[in-house]
Design an enzyme around this catalytic site. Structure first.
Site, mmCIF file in Angstrom:
data_model
loop_
_atom_site.group_PDB
_atom_site.id
_atom_site.type_symbol
_atom_site.label_atom_id
_atom_site.label_comp_id
_atom_site.label_asym_id
_atom_site.label_seq_id
_atom_site.Cartn_x
_atom_site.Cartn_y
_atom_site.Cartn_z
ATOM 1 N N ARG A 471 46.239 44.201 42.958
ATOM 2 C CA ARG A 471 45.383 45.363 42.753
ATOM 3 C C ARG A 471 44.283 45.430 43.815
ATOM 4 O O ARG A 471 44.260 44.647 44.763
ATOM 5 C CB ARG A 471 44.785 45.352 41.342
ATOM 6 C CG ARG A 471 43.776 44.251 41.070
ATOM 7 C CD ARG A 471 43.321 44.285 39.624
ATOM 8 N NE ARG A 471 42.349 43.233 39.327
ATOM 9 C CZ ARG A 471 42.332 42.523 38.201
ATOM 10 N NH1 ARG A 471 43.251 42.738 37.278
ATOM 11 N NH2 ARG A 471 41.417 41.607 38.004
ATOM 12 N N ASP A 472 43.364 46.344 43.636
ATOM 13 C CA ASP A 472 42.292 46.565 44.609
ATOM 14 C C ASP A 472 41.162 45.557 44.418
ATOM 15 O O ASP A 472 40.017 45.911 44.190
ATOM 16 C CB ASP A 472 41.763 48.003 44.483
ATOM 17 C CG ASP A 472 41.337 48.343 43.062
ATOM 18 O OD1 ASP A 472 41.618 47.554 42.128
ATOM 19 O OD2 ASP A 472 40.716 49.407 42.879
ATOM 20 N N GLU A 473 41.502 44.280 44.544
ATOM 21 C CA GLU A 473 40.508 43.218 44.371
ATOM 22 C C GLU A 473 40.828 42.087 45.325
ATOM 23 O O GLU A 473 40.295 42.028 46.412
ATOM 24 C CB GLU A 473 40.503 42.770 42.906
ATOM 25 C CG GLU A 473 39.250 42.019 42.508
ATOM 26 C CD GLU A 473 39.093 41.953 40.997
ATOM 27 O OE1 GLU A 473 38.305 41.121 40.548
ATOM 28 O OE2 GLU A 473 39.746 42.723 40.270
ATOM 29 N N ASP A 480 37.343 31.328 39.094
ATOM 30 C CA ASP A 480 38.774 31.033 39.070
ATOM 31 C C ASP A 480 39.073 29.772 39.872
ATOM 32 O O ASP A 480 39.869 28.923 39.454
ATOM 33 C CB ASP A 480 39.558 32.210 39.652
ATOM 34 C CG ASP A 480 39.303 33.522 38.930
ATOM 35 O OD1 ASP A 480 38.128 33.907 38.817
ATOM 36 O OD2 ASP A 480 40.266 34.169 38.493
ATOM 37 N N TRP A 541 30.771 30.119 37.487
ATOM 38 C CA TRP A 541 31.223 30.704 38.749
ATOM 39 C C TRP A 541 30.497 30.013 39.911
ATOM 40 O O TRP A 541 31.133 29.399 40.771
ATOM 41 C CB TRP A 541 30.987 32.221 38.734
ATOM 42 C CG TRP A 541 32.114 32.985 38.122
ATOM 43 C CD1 TRP A 541 32.973 33.832 38.769
ATOM 44 C CD2 TRP A 541 32.538 32.997 36.745
ATOM 45 N NE1 TRP A 541 33.899 34.351 37.886
ATOM 46 C CE2 TRP A 541 33.652 33.862 36.639
ATOM 47 C CE3 TRP A 541 32.089 32.356 35.586
ATOM 48 C CZ2 TRP A 541 34.315 34.090 35.433
ATOM 49 C CZ3 TRP A 541 32.745 32.590 34.383
ATOM 50 C CH2 TRP A 541 33.837 33.438 34.318
ATOM 51 N N GLU A 752 46.773 37.322 33.648
ATOM 52 C CA GLU A 752 45.316 37.373 33.479
ATOM 53 C C GLU A 752 44.928 37.433 32.006
ATOM 54 O O GLU A 752 43.916 36.869 31.603
ATOM 55 C CB GLU A 752 44.765 38.605 34.204
ATOM 56 C CG GLU A 752 43.258 38.767 34.137
ATOM 57 C CD GLU A 752 42.769 39.954 34.942
ATOM 58 O OE1 GLU A 752 41.572 39.984 35.264
ATOM 59 O OE2 GLU A 752 43.593 40.842 35.257
ATOM 60 N N HIS A 773 47.710 35.788 38.029
ATOM 61 C CA HIS A 773 46.298 35.451 37.953
ATOM 62 C C HIS A 773 46.226 33.980 37.532
ATOM 63 O O HIS A 773 46.406 33.663 36.372
ATOM 64 C CB HIS A 773 45.649 36.345 36.892
ATOM 65 C CG HIS A 773 44.243 36.732 37.183
ATOM 66 N ND1 HIS A 773 43.928 37.892 37.855
ATOM 67 C CD2 HIS A 773 43.069 36.154 36.880
ATOM 68 C CE1 HIS A 773 42.613 38.003 37.941
ATOM 69 N NE2 HIS A 773 42.072 36.947 37.366
#
Length: 901
Positions: A471-473, A480, A541, A752, A773
């Site tokens: 996708r657009d990421e 992660d 994160w 995901e 994912h």
């Protein structure tokens, strides 16, 4: 007994014969093979020479060094010179008195060790002739003459954008997506190519194709362009060395010419459009008329931030043929690759001039059997090829990649009569890491889960550890990466991959110590508008700053990287300390918490575990890692300071989040996992929390409710605290939510969302529903370490001291095997049970030892390789305990057989 010693493999900076290093003190490692059990290296000798056949007069000779060190031994000879090949060899002695022959001769070759050696200039097409904002890929060319008797030739090249290099009409190298994605404004990789055999006497032509890529192309779902700059540019320097000792240099300068070609558009998210009718045949070869090509100008970009290639380069690593072609209910012609993969399609076609073939890529079919594009969001993943009509044509995209299993095909000649499958090939692309891990067991669905974990890692390790490849990421989300890194380093050799990425993390870390959500930080200028938090960081994160370098150290013993990242690690912990009113709690700011947990409120991505409890737990983890790093690096003052800080955090965590009944204030699975995993509780409190965690799982019919934070640790927390059978039942659960549910739904990579495809075949959501994912694939770490039982002793990094401890649960798994190729060599832990007879087979590499636990065993009942168990060669210690037998062994292969007591 004779003892044959051999140096099996020898490497420099994780690589065999690396071309183009700018490390001024490279490190050498080797793997030893020995016929005799219990081999420990007694001494080594390394010689380095400038001539392959001349070690009689080496430039560096360690002599015999009394040491068992066989990994990361730093070169300490004369200062290295740029553009020079250094040959080296190793021999060793063992503690039995044996001596090896010299190893094979290996080499490393330096690149440009100083930025002032760049004489070439950055060039870009003259904007008066070619609009810098054109979507078309630019072509750059340069003719040069070369004399006879070439001894060697090297090209050093990079770009602002993505480039592909050719010489005399042939591609140079097989690397893709060069120069890779780094924190471009502070660090930009360049590549080194050996072109000795591609140069010819007389006229030669250098060609460069130049695309937008990560540098200035469309990035993020916010559709931001020009994040690092608004002009593509190239930098190249060719060095030719002749047999008479003379040299010539050719670099990018204003004598080059520019044009456009057949690639009309190439974007990472949207794909590529190629019109073969616009090909400039022979443009990168001699004799081509470039009279009407445009000029170039010097572009004002620095060279002092250039670094030689650090990461494993991205390459085509496998080719897959489609398993079928079919027509969907809606009438689309679709190819099924049989595997959700990342890469590109290569097509072959014979068609009239101007035939337009369109490929659109997707991961899954919907419940009606139609190809599903909804989860791509704004990413087109579309490839368009227009034929030139001159016979058989073959094409694959140059500067993009797609995540897909299914390909919708439009415009292929006579496709209504069926597609010729032999004319379509899927080319798998990822960072070309060495495979180092294997896992299998008696349950075929779990074996499929392992395959899915590996495929998920391959697809998302395309130069950076992305969150998803479709996708657009496709961004380097830090959360992660940190939860998956230990699984990742078991499966693949990730030293260069994460070294490069962590240097970008350090570069993009803010001056106050906060760590961005994504590395490289493509969200830098937009994050506050998204989450309203100027620190743009989150617990779990940002903790990639500590977890990742520490895990690399545990796996590879990479003390240099640990030292290099130390200030970054320290800055992260110190940043947390000044948040809020209490230095021992992190109870302020934005946090993702237990992201995507199933106990979240309706229409929320945030799990029910209190976000500040998660934050403080991770604060403790990072502080503990920092304290232990200070100990490894012998920073005594820091060790003492962060030891006190850790004690304060643990005390305050207990006061804030543990009740008088020894329970966590929030009864979620994740809330009970974190205190156990991060050693925040002990004694009766620990027992109660472990009991509560097990109870939550059992009462939920052995289903999980965890998200990104809790899932990686769930089974480990259960197994470590006496509930391994519960953990095993979780692994083997086939109904939603579980790891095996997606496999029953046909998954070939990790999803995901636990319910990316629901029971009725409908989808979770278009908004965030990747089917590749890797995060939840972190269960692999537990499978390798607790089911198969292959682990390390953390006080001795890099598997110098191995821990073999298979665990047996409900009896549903009757066989498991893991193999890991460590820095010291191959480790195997394998077990099977048949009619109450247990067989455990272990392989321990030379120069290491292993502590082996034989569960439910008694010393008198065990046979090892057919003999009664006792102290013998390779078996150093054995002891009985309530749960079985402990054996300490040296290198070699062992086979233990016994009846369970």
């Amino acid at each position: 007994m004779t003892n044959t010693l051999r140096i099996k493999e020898i490497k420099c900076e994780y690589k065999k014969n690396p071309l183009g290093l700018d490390i001024k003190k490279p490190r050498v490692s080797w793997v030893i093979e020995a016929d005799r059990r219990g081999m420990i290296q007694q001494a080594y000798q390394i010689q380095v020479s400038l001539a392959k056949g001349n070690f009689g007069d080496p430039i560096w000779d360690t002599g015999r060094v009394e040491s068992d060190q066989s990994i990361h031994i730093e070169y300490k000879g004369p200062e290295l010179k740029s553009r020079t090949r250094y040959y080296y060899r190793v021999k060793i002695w063992d503690h039995f008195g044996g001596e090896s022959d010299w190893s094979e001769i290996a080499w490393w070759e330096t690149a440009l060790l100083n930025s002032n050696e760049w004489e070439a200039k950055w060039i870009t097409p003259n904007p008066d002739d070619l609009d810098p904002l054109l979507e078309q890929v630019f072509l750059l060319r340069k003719e040069l003459d070369v004399k006879v008797n070439i001894e060697s030739a090297r090209i050093y090249a990079t770009s602002a954008g993505l480039y592909e290099l050719s010489l005399n009409g042939e591609r140079v190298g097989d690397e893709l997506l060069t120069p890779g994605w780094t924190s471009y404004n502070t660090r930009l990789q360049y590549q080194t190519y050996d072109v000795t055999n591609q140069l010819v006497e007389g006229s030669n032509v250098l060609g460069i194709a130049l695309a937008d890529g990560w540098y200035k192309g469309n990035l993020t779902w916010l559709e931001k362009r020009h994040i690092y700059g608004d002009r593509r540019a190239a930098l190249l320097q060719l060095h030719v060395r002749y047999e008479d000792g003379t040299e010539e240099r050719v670099g990018t300068d204003t004598t080059w010419k520019s044009s456009t070609g057949p690639i009309l558009m190439s974007e990472l998210y949207d794909g590529e459009r190629y019109d073969a009718r616009l090909e400039k045949t022979g443009w990168n070869g001699s004799g081509y008329d470039d009279t009407y090509w445009n000029g170039v100008i010097v572009h004002n970009l620095p060279v002092n931030h250039l670094v030689a290639q650090e990461n494993w380069p991205a390459r085509v690593t496998e080719k897959i043929h489609p398993v079928s072609a079919f027509v969907t209910p809606s009438g689309d012609t679709v190819l099924d690759m049989g595997q959700n993969m990342v890469g590109r399609m290569r097509i072959t076609v014979t068609a009239p001039k101007g035939t337009k073939i369109v490929l659109k890529h997707a991961e899954v079919l919907d419940k009606d059997g139609n190809i599903y594009f909804g989860n791509l969001r704004k990413a087109d993943q579309l490839v368009e090829y227009t034929t030139k009509g001159e016979g058989k044509e073959t094409y694959a995209p140059y500067f993009t990649f797609q995540g897909f299993r299914y390909v919708k095909v439009e415009g292929y000649p006579n496709q209504e009569n069926g597609l010729p499958l032999e004319n379509f090939i899927g080319e798998v692309i990822h960072s070309d890491m060495e495979l180092t891990g294997e896992f299998e067991c008696s349950n075929e669905m779990v074996n499929k889960l392992q395959q899915n974990i590996v495929w998920g890692q391959r697809g998302n390790f395309v130069d950076v550890p992305t969150d998803c490849p479709q996708r657009d990421e496709r961004l380097g989300w830090t959360g992660d990466a940190q939860i998956f890194i230990r699984t990742a380093l078991f499966n693949y050799q990730g030293g260069p991959f994460f070294t490069k990425w962590l240097r970008d993390l350090k570069a993009d870390q803010r001056s106050n110590g906060s760590v961005p959500f994504v590395i490289p930080n493509a969200l830098k200028d937009y994050i506050s508008t998204l989450w309203g938090d100027e620190t743009y960081t989150s617990s779990a994160w940002g903790d990639a700053a500590t977890v990742c370098p520490w895990t690399l150290y545990l796996s590879y013993g990479d003390k240099r990287l640990l030292s290099e990242q130390y200030e970054s690690m320290k800055s992260w912990v110190d940043f947390i300390r000044v948040q809020g009113k209490d230095e021992f709690l992190w109870d302020t700011g934005f946090h993702f918490g237990d992201w995507l947990a199933l106990d979240a409120e309706e229409d929320s991505y945030f799990g029910a575990t209190p976000e500040h409890m998660v934050a403080t737990a991770y604060y403790a983890l990072s502080t503990r890692i920092l304290r232990d790093t200070a100990s490894v690096l012998e920073k005594q003052e820091d060790f003492e300071f962060y030891s006190k800080l850790l004690n304060g955090i643990i005390a305050n965590f207990n006061e804030a989040y543990i009740t008088e009944t020894n329970q966590v204030i929030a009864q979620t699975q994740t809330a009970n996992i974190l205190p156990l995993m991060f050693d925040l509780v002990e004694g009766d409190v620990r027992k109660q929390i472990a009991y509560d965690l097990n109870d939550l799982v059992v009462k939920n019919d052995y289903h999980l409710t965890t998200g990104f934070v809790g899932t990686p640790y769930l089974c480990i927390a259960l197994s470590e605290n006496g509930y391994h059978s519960t953990a095993e039942k979780l692994l083997l659960q086939e109904t939603y939510p579980s790891w095996l549910y997606s496999i029953k739904k046909g998954a070939t990579t990790i999803w995901e969302h636990w319910d990316g495809i629901k029971e009725d075949g409908s989808f979770w959501s278009d908004d965030m529903n990747s089917f590749n994912h890797y995060a939840y694939g972190a269960i692999g770490d537990w499978m390798y370490r607790y089911v198969a039982g292959l682990d390390l002793v953390e006080t001795e990094s890099a598997y110098k001291q191995i821990r073999i401890h298979p665990r047996f649960g409900s009896g549903e798994i009757t066989f498991a095997r893991a193999m890991h190729h460590s820095m010291y060599g191959k480790i195997v832990s394998s077990w099977s049970i048949n009619n109450n007879e247990m067989t455990i087979e272990v392989e321990v590499p030379a120069n290491t030892t292993a502590n082996i636990t034989l569960p439910n065993a008694r010393i008198g009942d065990i046979k090892e390789s057919g003999k009664e168990l006792g102290i013998s060669e390779g078996l150093f210690e054995l002891s009985q305990f309530d749960g079985g037998v402990e054996v300490t062994v040296g290198s070699g292969s062992y086979r233990f057989v016994y009846k369970e007591s």
